[in-house]
Structures are given as C-alpha cells and as structure tokens.
Write a protein that holds these residues in place. Structure first.
Motif, PDB file in Angstrom:
ATOM      1  N   ASP A  31      30.067  37.570  38.440  1.00 43.09           N
ATOM      2  CA  ASP A  31      31.291  38.318  38.106  1.00 43.09           C
ATOM      3  C   ASP A  31      32.380  37.990  39.116  1.00 43.09           C
ATOM      4  OD1 ASP A  31      29.990  39.798  36.052  1.00 43.09           O
ATOM      5  OD2 ASP A  31      29.415  41.370  37.474  1.00 43.09           O
ATOM      6  N   ASN A  32      32.027  38.134  40.379  1.00 41.10           N
ATOM      7  CA  ASN A  32      33.003  37.950  41.443  1.00 41.10           C
ATOM      8  C   ASN A  32      33.513  36.515  41.513  1.00 41.10           C
ATOM      9  OD1 ASN A  32      34.539  38.800  43.746  1.00 41.10           O
ATOM     10  ND2 ASN A  32      33.022  37.804  45.029  1.00 41.10           N
ATOM     11  N   LEU A  33      32.604  35.549  41.528  1.00 36.62           N
ATOM     12  CA  LEU A  33      33.021  34.155  41.665  1.00 36.62           C
ATOM     13  C   LEU A  33      33.821  33.682  40.459  1.00 36.62           C
ATOM     14  CD1 LEU A  33      29.851  32.541  43.282  1.00 36.62           C
ATOM     15  CD2 LEU A  33      32.012  33.185  44.383  1.00 36.62           C
ATOM     16  N   ALA A  34      33.404  34.036  39.254  1.00 38.19           N
ATOM     17  CA  ALA A  34      34.101  33.574  38.056  1.00 38.19           C
ATOM     18  C   ALA A  34      35.533  34.095  38.014  1.00 38.19           C
ATOM     19  CB  ALA A  34      33.339  34.002  36.804  1.00 38.19           C
ATOM     20  N   ILE A  35      35.710  35.385  38.197  1.00 35.48           N
ATOM     21  CA  ILE A  35      37.055  35.960  38.114  1.00 35.48           C
ATOM     22  C   ILE A  35      37.919  35.508  39.286  1.00 35.48           C
ATOM     23  CG2 ILE A  35      38.404  38.090  38.002  1.00 35.48           C
ATOM     24  CD1 ILE A  35      36.739  37.412  35.460  1.00 35.48           C
ATOM     25  N   THR A  36      37.337  35.430  40.479  1.00 30.83           N
ATOM     26  CA  THR A  36      38.096  34.958  41.640  1.00 30.83           C
ATOM     27  C   THR A  36      38.641  33.557  41.381  1.00 30.83           C
ATOM     28  OG1 THR A  36      36.825  36.313  43.176  1.00 30.83           O
ATOM     29  CG2 THR A  36      37.952  34.412  44.105  1.00 30.83           C
ATOM     30  N   HIS A  37      37.806  32.671  40.884  1.00 31.56           N
ATOM     31  CA  HIS A  37      38.245  31.294  40.645  1.00 31.56           C
ATOM     32  C   HIS A  37      39.141  31.178  39.414  1.00 31.56           C
ATOM     33  CE1 HIS A  37      36.101  29.706  43.994  1.00 31.56           C
ATOM     34  NE2 HIS A  37      34.939  30.168  43.559  1.00 31.56           N
ATOM     35  N   GLU A  62      28.417  39.906  53.686  1.00 36.65           N
ATOM     36  CA  GLU A  62      28.453  39.331  52.336  1.00 36.65           C
ATOM     37  C   GLU A  62      29.906  39.092  51.941  1.00 36.65           C
ATOM     38  OE1 GLU A  62      27.606  37.555  49.491  1.00 36.65           O
ATOM     39  OE2 GLU A  62      25.697  38.587  49.798  1.00 36.65           O
ATOM     40  N   ARG A  63      30.098  38.286  50.904  1.00 37.26           N
ATOM     41  CA  ARG A  63      31.441  38.091  50.354  1.00 37.26           C
ATOM     42  C   ARG A  63      31.919  39.385  49.724  1.00 37.26           C
ATOM     43  NH1 ARG A  63      28.612  33.052  47.876  1.00 37.26           N
ATOM     44  NH2 ARG A  63      27.201  34.784  47.611  1.00 37.26           N
ATOM     45  N   LEU A  64      33.204  39.628  49.823  1.00 39.17           N
ATOM     46  CA  LEU A  64      33.807  40.812  49.209  1.00 39.17           C
ATOM     47  C   LEU A  64      34.041  40.562  47.726  1.00 39.17           C
ATOM     48  CD1 LEU A  64      36.555  41.546  51.873  1.00 39.17           C
ATOM     49  CD2 LEU A  64      34.414  42.791  51.546  1.00 39.17           C
ATOM     50  N   VAL A  65      33.748  41.558  46.908  1.00 33.42           N
ATOM     51  CA  VAL A  65      34.103  41.476  45.493  1.00 33.42           C
ATOM     52  C   VAL A  65      35.622  41.651  45.424  1.00 33.42           C
ATOM     53  CG1 VAL A  65      33.890  42.601  43.237  1.00 33.42           C
ATOM     54  CG2 VAL A  65      31.869  42.281  44.678  1.00 33.42           C
ATOM     55  N   MET A  66      36.281  40.755  44.710  1.00 36.29           N
ATOM     56  CA  MET A  66      37.736  40.810  44.583  1.00 36.29           C
ATOM     57  C   MET A  66      38.164  42.145  43.967  1.00 36.29           C
ATOM     58  SD  MET A  66      40.280  38.146  42.625  1.00 36.29           S
ATOM     59  CE  MET A  66      40.220  38.865  40.993  1.00 36.29           C
ATOM     60  N   GLY A  67      39.237  42.708  44.475  1.00 35.24           N
ATOM     61  CA  GLY A  67      39.730  43.994  43.996  1.00 35.24           C
ATOM     62  C   GLY A  67      39.978  44.028  42.496  1.00 35.24           C
ATOM     63  N   GLY A  68      40.472  42.936  41.943  1.00 30.76           N
ATOM     64  CA  GLY A  68      40.702  42.874  40.497  1.00 30.76           C
ATOM     65  C   GLY A  68      39.421  43.004  39.694  1.00 30.76           C
ATOM     66  N   VAL A  69      38.328  42.493  40.229  1.00 25.57           N
ATOM     67  CA  VAL A  69      37.034  42.618  39.564  1.00 25.57           C
ATOM     68  C   VAL A  69      36.585  44.076  39.613  1.00 25.57           C
ATOM     69  CG1 VAL A  69      34.601  41.931  39.622  1.00 25.57           C
ATOM     70  CG2 VAL A  69      36.387  40.228  40.081  1.00 25.57           C
ATOM     71  N   THR A  70      36.679  44.690  40.789  1.00 30.66           N
ATOM     72  CA  THR A  70      36.303  46.100  40.931  1.00 30.66           C
ATOM     73  C   THR A  70      37.127  46.965  39.988  1.00 30.66           C
ATOM     74  OG1 THR A  70      35.678  45.753  43.248  1.00 30.66           O
ATOM     75  CG2 THR A  70      36.159  48.020  42.569  1.00 30.66           C
ATOM     76  N   LEU A  71      38.438  46.780  39.989  1.00 37.44           N
ATOM     77  CA  LEU A  71      39.330  47.559  39.133  1.00 37.44           C
ATOM     78  C   LEU A  71      38.969  47.386  37.663  1.00 37.44           C
ATOM     79  CD1 LEU A  71      41.871  49.331  38.835  1.00 37.44           C
ATOM     80  CD2 LEU A  71      43.209  47.211  38.835  1.00 37.44           C
ATOM     81  N   SER A  72      38.754  46.173  37.234  1.00 35.82           N
ATOM     82  CA  SER A  72      38.409  45.904  35.833  1.00 35.82           C
ATOM     83  C   SER A  72      37.103  46.564  35.429  1.00 35.82           C
ATOM     84  CB  SER A  72      38.309  44.400  35.586  1.00 35.82           C
ATOM     85  OG  SER A  72      39.549  43.789  35.780  1.00 35.82           O
ATOM     86  N   LEU A  73      36.100  46.483  36.287  1.00 37.88           N
ATOM     87  CA  LEU A  73      34.811  47.091  35.968  1.00 37.88           C
ATOM     88  C   LEU A  73      34.914  48.614  35.887  1.00 37.88           C
ATOM     89  CD1 LEU A  73      32.369  44.901  38.090  1.00 37.88           C
ATOM     90  CD2 LEU A  73      32.704  44.848  35.606  1.00 37.88           C
TER      91      LEU A  73
END
Length: 172
Positions: A31-37, A62-73
């Motif tokens: 989730d994180n890598l796909a949306i970040t990229h 660990e890598r941070l989950v991008m804020g946009g991913v968190t918000l979307s979920l």
C-alpha cells in the motif's frame, strides 16, 4: 437489488451522532510503496529503510506510511456508514496526523456528524463529519472534517433499489 444502504441518505443523519466503524484495515508495505511512488513522492522516509534507520539517531525502526495513504484508508473505513450515498466530495479540512503509521499496523475509524445543511438542490444535501483514525492500541493517527454531497431518499431510493427502509441514523 439494492446497491446502497437503505438508511444512509441525507435525511437519515443527525448532528451529534457518533459512529464506531466496524471494519479495520492493516496497512501493507505494498500500500505504502505503491501510492508513494504513483504520486511521485520523493521523501525517502516512505521507501528507503536504510535511510530511515540512520536519521534522528535511529529513532525510526521502519519506513513511515505516507500521510496520503493513511488519510485514504481512514476515510475509506468511514465510507460504508457515512458516504455510501455520496454524489460528490465537497471538501476535506482540518487534517491532522499526530502520530506515525508503519506497515503492518491496523487502523480503525470513528466519525461524528457535525453539520447537515441544504445544498440548494431537492435531490441532495450536505453533510460534514469529523473522522478519527486510530491504531489498534488507540493511538490517534489522523483526524479531519469531510463534507460530502449526499443523496436524498425521496429522489434516489427507487433508483437505488431501496424501496423500503430508512430510519434515523444510529451508531453502528
């Protein structure tokens, strides 16, 4: 066959009603890598583990989950109860992300209806709700206000296949 809930039209909501959304969602690394990229986010903290372990004296494990991913979920977790009958998103305001999210953490959401108002159209009305996303341990990770344009039952229920149903909103 009904595709939408019979009790999530504009008329069914009441200011002050709280919702504890029943589904949770575990954030995957994909989730994180796909949306970040996909969004061309170049902040290494989202995709470079070696970098994250070296900054701030190793504060991050660990890598941070991008804020946009968190918000979307989190918004997605609210959708079944709050916006299944939405025609459009009107706005997101007051977004706060007070704590980090990492892969493999599970998110849950709650909502509260804060405003209902006329839209100027007979087939829809506006609803604003406050959403809050939390980790399984209760740590708050995301809050904000979302305004959606919702269908009105009198104009949409038949087309939606909801010939019956409809009650005042109640907590889930």
């Amino acid at each position: 066959m009904s595709y939408t809930s019979p009790d999530s039209y504009w008329e069914d909501f009441t200011v002050g009603t709280h919702y504890e959304h029943v589904r949770g969602r575990t954030v995957s690394n994909e989730d994180n890598l796909a949306i970040t990229h996909l969004t061309l986010n170049t902040a290494q903290g989202h995709f470079n583990l070696d970098y994250m372990r070296s900054v701030l004296d190793g504060m991050f494990h660990e890598r941070l989950v991008m804020g946009g991913v968190t918000l979307s979920l989190v918004i997605g977790l609210t959708s079944e109860d709050m916006s299944e009958n939405a025609i459009a998103d009107v706005g997101l305001t007051g977004i706060r992300m007070p704590n980090p999210v990492y892969r493999e953490e599970t998110l849950y959401a709650t909502s509260e209806v804060v405003e209902l108002r006329e839209s100027g159209s007979q087939d829809s009305g506006l609803m604003t709700y406050r959403f809050t996303g939390r980790k399984a341990d209760g740590t708050e990770v995301c809050t904000g206000l979302r305004t959606v344009l919702l269908k009105r039952r009198a104009f949409w229920a038949k087309a939606d296949g909801n010939l019956e149903g409809g009650s005042d909103a109640s907590s889930s």
